[in-house]
Scaffold this active site. Structure first.
Site, PDB file in Angstrom:
ATOM      1  N   ASN A   1     -47.027  59.097  -9.324  1.00  0.00           N
ATOM      2  CA  ASN A   1     -46.736  59.806  -8.077  1.00  0.00           C
ATOM      3  C   ASN A   1     -45.794  60.960  -8.399  1.00  0.00           C
ATOM      4  O   ASN A   1     -44.625  60.743  -8.697  1.00  0.00           O
ATOM      5  CB  ASN A   1     -46.100  58.813  -7.093  1.00  0.00           C
TER       6      ASN A   1
ATOM      7  N   HIS B   1     -52.116  63.086  -1.033  1.00  0.00           N
ATOM      8  CA  HIS B   1     -50.963  62.844  -1.905  1.00  0.00           C
ATOM      9  C   HIS B   1     -51.217  61.561  -2.700  1.00  0.00           C
ATOM     10  O   HIS B   1     -51.630  60.537  -2.142  1.00  0.00           O
ATOM     11  CB  HIS B   1     -49.706  62.709  -1.038  1.00  0.00           C
TER      12      HIS B   1
ATOM     13  N   CYS C   1     -42.591  64.958  -0.850  1.00  0.00           N
ATOM     14  CA  CYS C   1     -43.998  64.864  -1.272  1.00  0.00           C
ATOM     15  C   CYS C   1     -44.906  65.752  -0.436  1.00  0.00           C
ATOM     16  O   CYS C   1     -46.003  66.105  -0.868  1.00  0.00           O
ATOM     17  CB  CYS C   1     -44.478  63.425  -1.198  1.00  0.00           C
TER      18      CYS C   1
HETATM   19  O1  UT7 Z   1     -44.551  59.442  -2.381  1.00  0.00           O
HETATM   20  C1  UT7 Z   1     -43.765  59.290  -1.239  1.00  0.00           C
HETATM   21  C2  UT7 Z   1     -44.242  58.206  -0.371  1.00  0.00           C
HETATM   22  N1  UT7 Z   1     -44.217  56.964  -1.090  1.00  0.00           N
HETATM   23  C3  UT7 Z   1     -45.172  56.081  -0.885  1.00  0.00           C
HETATM   24  O2  UT7 Z   1     -46.070  56.348  -0.120  1.00  0.00           O
HETATM   25  C4  UT7 Z   1     -45.055  54.753  -1.570  1.00  0.00           C
HETATM   26  C5  UT7 Z   1     -45.326  53.658  -0.579  1.00  0.00           C
HETATM   27  N2  UT7 Z   1     -45.083  52.324  -1.063  1.00  0.00           N
HETATM   28  C6  UT7 Z   1     -45.783  51.732  -2.045  1.00  0.00           C
HETATM   29  O3  UT7 Z   1     -46.577  52.357  -2.703  1.00  0.00           O
HETATM   30  C7  UT7 Z   1     -45.607  50.256  -2.241  1.00  0.00           C
HETATM   31  O4  UT7 Z   1     -44.799  49.746  -1.208  1.00  0.00           O
HETATM   32  C8  UT7 Z   1     -45.035  49.827  -3.621  1.00  0.00           C
HETATM   33  C9  UT7 Z   1     -46.079  50.067  -4.707  1.00  0.00           C
HETATM   34  C10 UT7 Z   1     -43.785  50.632  -3.908  1.00  0.00           C
HETATM   35  C11 UT7 Z   1     -44.692  48.332  -3.606  1.00  0.00           C
HETATM   36  O5  UT7 Z   1     -45.852  47.584  -3.275  1.00  0.00           O
HETATM   37  P1  UT7 Z   1     -45.833  46.513  -2.106  1.00  0.00           P
HETATM   38  O6  UT7 Z   1     -47.156  45.880  -2.078  1.00  0.00           O
HETATM   39  O7  UT7 Z   1     -45.375  47.191  -0.855  1.00  0.00           O
HETATM   40  O8  UT7 Z   1     -44.767  45.486  -2.627  1.00  0.00           O
HETATM   41  P2  UT7 Z   1     -43.536  44.799  -1.859  1.00  0.00           P
HETATM   42  O9  UT7 Z   1     -42.362  45.716  -1.884  1.00  0.00           O
HETATM   43  O10 UT7 Z   1     -44.001  44.306  -0.524  1.00  0.00           O
HETATM   44  O11 UT7 Z   1     -43.243  43.541  -2.774  1.00  0.00           O
HETATM   45  C12 UT7 Z   1     -44.218  42.513  -2.959  1.00  0.00           C
HETATM   46  C13 UT7 Z   1     -43.745  41.564  -4.029  1.00  0.00           C
HETATM   47  C14 UT7 Z   1     -42.335  41.016  -3.784  1.00  0.00           C
HETATM   48  O12 UT7 Z   1     -42.308  39.701  -4.318  1.00  0.00           O
HETATM   49  P3  UT7 Z   1     -42.459  38.428  -3.348  1.00  0.00           P
HETATM   50  O13 UT7 Z   1     -41.358  38.552  -2.348  1.00  0.00           O
HETATM   51  O14 UT7 Z   1     -43.829  38.553  -2.734  1.00  0.00           O
HETATM   52  O15 UT7 Z   1     -42.338  37.282  -4.282  1.00  0.00           O
HETATM   53  C15 UT7 Z   1     -41.472  41.919  -4.655  1.00  0.00           C
HETATM   54  O16 UT7 Z   1     -40.286  41.281  -5.061  1.00  0.00           O
HETATM   55  O17 UT7 Z   1     -43.698  42.262  -5.289  1.00  0.00           O
HETATM   56  C16 UT7 Z   1     -42.377  42.149  -5.836  1.00  0.00           C
HETATM   57  N3  UT7 Z   1     -42.074  43.396  -6.528  1.00  0.00           N
HETATM   58  C17 UT7 Z   1     -42.363  43.605  -7.812  1.00  0.00           C
HETATM   59  N4  UT7 Z   1     -42.941  42.814  -8.740  1.00  0.00           N
HETATM   60  C18 UT7 Z   1     -43.123  43.343  -9.969  1.00  0.00           C
HETATM   61  C19 UT7 Z   1     -41.504  44.526  -6.021  1.00  0.00           C
HETATM   62  N5  UT7 Z   1     -41.431  45.463  -6.984  1.00  0.00           N
HETATM   63  C20 UT7 Z   1     -41.954  44.923  -8.093  1.00  0.00           C
HETATM   64  C21 UT7 Z   1     -42.165  45.408  -9.395  1.00  0.00           C
HETATM   65  N6  UT7 Z   1     -42.748  44.572 -10.296  1.00  0.00           N
HETATM   66  N7  UT7 Z   1     -41.813  46.650  -9.772  1.00  0.00           N
END
Ligand code: UT7
Length: 334
Positions: free
Chosen positions: A290, A259, A123
């Site tokens: 993204n 980004h 990225c």
């Molecule tokens: O471009 C290169 C660099 N990349 C980035 O900078 C991306 C950085 N990361 C992110 O943007 C975020 O971490 C994500 C958007 C990918 C995920 O968001 P998050 O707030 O970090 O979610 P998480 O992984 O901490 O998960 C939170 C909750 C979990 O459920 P519980 O344990 O709270 O019940 C996950 O199981 O969301 C759940 N979850 C989902 N729910 C619905 C994880 N993925 C999904 C999904 N749909 N796709």
């Protein structure tokens, strides 16, 4: 023999002369993404800011999208392809491991015999390309440089992987760099943290695929939350350093073009930097997703096309991702 090697110098200053973008034709909604993963439109909107993204059709190859974005950038810059001395292509989704895609793009554009090579900084790749291009112009290695950020991440994303399927997308952006009367590309602040190498990665290397006799290509995996925390906290420091090194403060900025990784990261960086209200913030992620290396030039082109930013504005570019690698610089928009 004791001869002295002659050297060369370039222009005192380098600038961005034109930015162009190509957005693939197929719009993919959150509802379509959710056909393959247990998620919802509401979760994707609130956690990432994405409403829809674009996926490339078969004819919208890495080469085709790059050439289209580059032609726009060259037209806007008023630079003939034959004047380009170097084509740098930032991508991780050109699926031919060698040769690089840059020579094909240069040949189709008519930018021959320009030096042409790919860089792999995920990225952060486009901002690496801008840094290299500006240094080439100032050192005399090249008079005009074309830096491209392009991805077809839909080819290497598993539509059933809940951690990545909703976030990654396709597109291309390009910038022409050349001599300028005043400086148009500030010092780059860049780096990498290989201790976080595994946070965004291909799930398997090619040798494993062959040894396990698999017929499926490797796809991307991301431990999203640690990347999210790293980007939200560490990247604001990098952005601040890029401003310092350009001799500027946030008050000098007209636009912030980070980004487009996640809208919440964009907002967290804007808060940490205490951006004044007059600074326009790129939010291209809403309709583009993204797009990795393509996201900064796509967002910059969108702001220039919509009038949110204008030629001559001072903007801060910052990009970060797999590696983990990052790069930031202050630029004057073309
Ligand atoms: O471009 C290169 C660099 N990349 C980035 O900078 C991306 C950085 N990361 C992110 O943007 C975020 O971490 C994500 C958007 C990918 C995920 O968001 P998050 O707030 O970090 O979610 P998480 O992984 O901490 O998960 C939170 C909750 C979990 O459920 P519980 O344990 O709270 O019940 C996950 O199981 O969301 C759940 N979850 C989902 N729910 C619905 C994880 N993925 C999904 C999904 N749909 N796709």
């Amino acid at each position: 023999m004791t001869g002295t090697i002659s050297t060369q110098t370039g222009s005192a200053h380098a600038g961005l002369l034109g930015i162009g973008a190509y957005r693939p034709s197929r719009v993919v909604t959150n509802a379509e993404v959710c056909e393959h993963i247990d998620s919802s439109d509401e979760w994707i909107r609130t956690r990432s800011g994405i409403i829809e993204r674009r996926f490339a059709e078969p004819h919208e190859t890495v080469q085709m999208m790059s050439v289209a974005a580059s032609r726009k950038a060259l037209d806007l810059a008023g630079v003939d392809p034959a004047q380009i001395d170097c084509v740098v292509v930032a991508t991780v989704s050109h699926l031919m491991q060698t040769p690089a895609v840059a020579p094909l793009i240069a040949a189709e554009l008519g930018a021959t015999p320009a030096a042409a090579f790919d860089i792999s900084a995920a990225c952060a790749g486009f901002c690496h390309g801008v840094a290299l291009g500006a240094d080439m112009v100032r050192s005399g290695t090249a008079k005009y440089v074309l830096a491209i950020g392009v991805e077809r991440l839909s080819d290497i994303t598993d539509p059933t992987d809940r951690g990545t399927a909703f976030i990654f997308a396709d597109g291309a952006g390009a910038a022409v760099m050349g001599p300028a009367d005043v400086e148009g590309v500030g010092p780059v602040v860049w780096g990498a943290d290989g201790s976080k190498y595994d946070l965004i990665r291909q799930n398997e290397n090619w040798m494993d695929v062959v040894e396990m006799n698999q017929s499926e290509m490797p796809t991307l995996r991301m431990d999203g939350n640690p990347v999210f925390r790293w980007a939200s906290f560490e990247m604001a420091k990098v952005a601040r350093e890029a401003l310092d090194r350009a001799g500027m403060t946030v008050d000098d900025l007209d636009a912030f073009i980070p980004h487009q990784a996640n809208m919440r990261i964009v907002d967290a960086m804007a808060r940490a930097l205490k951006l004044p209200d007059h600074v326009a913030i790129a939010r291209d992620i809403v309709y583009q997703g993204n797009t990795s290396a393509a996201s900064v030039p796509l967002a910059a082109a969108a702001m220039l096309e919509s009038g949110e930013a204008k030629s001559g504005d001072t903007a801060l570019f910052i990009a970060f991702g797999a590696g983990l690698a990052y790069a930031a610089q202050v630029v004057t928009l073309p």
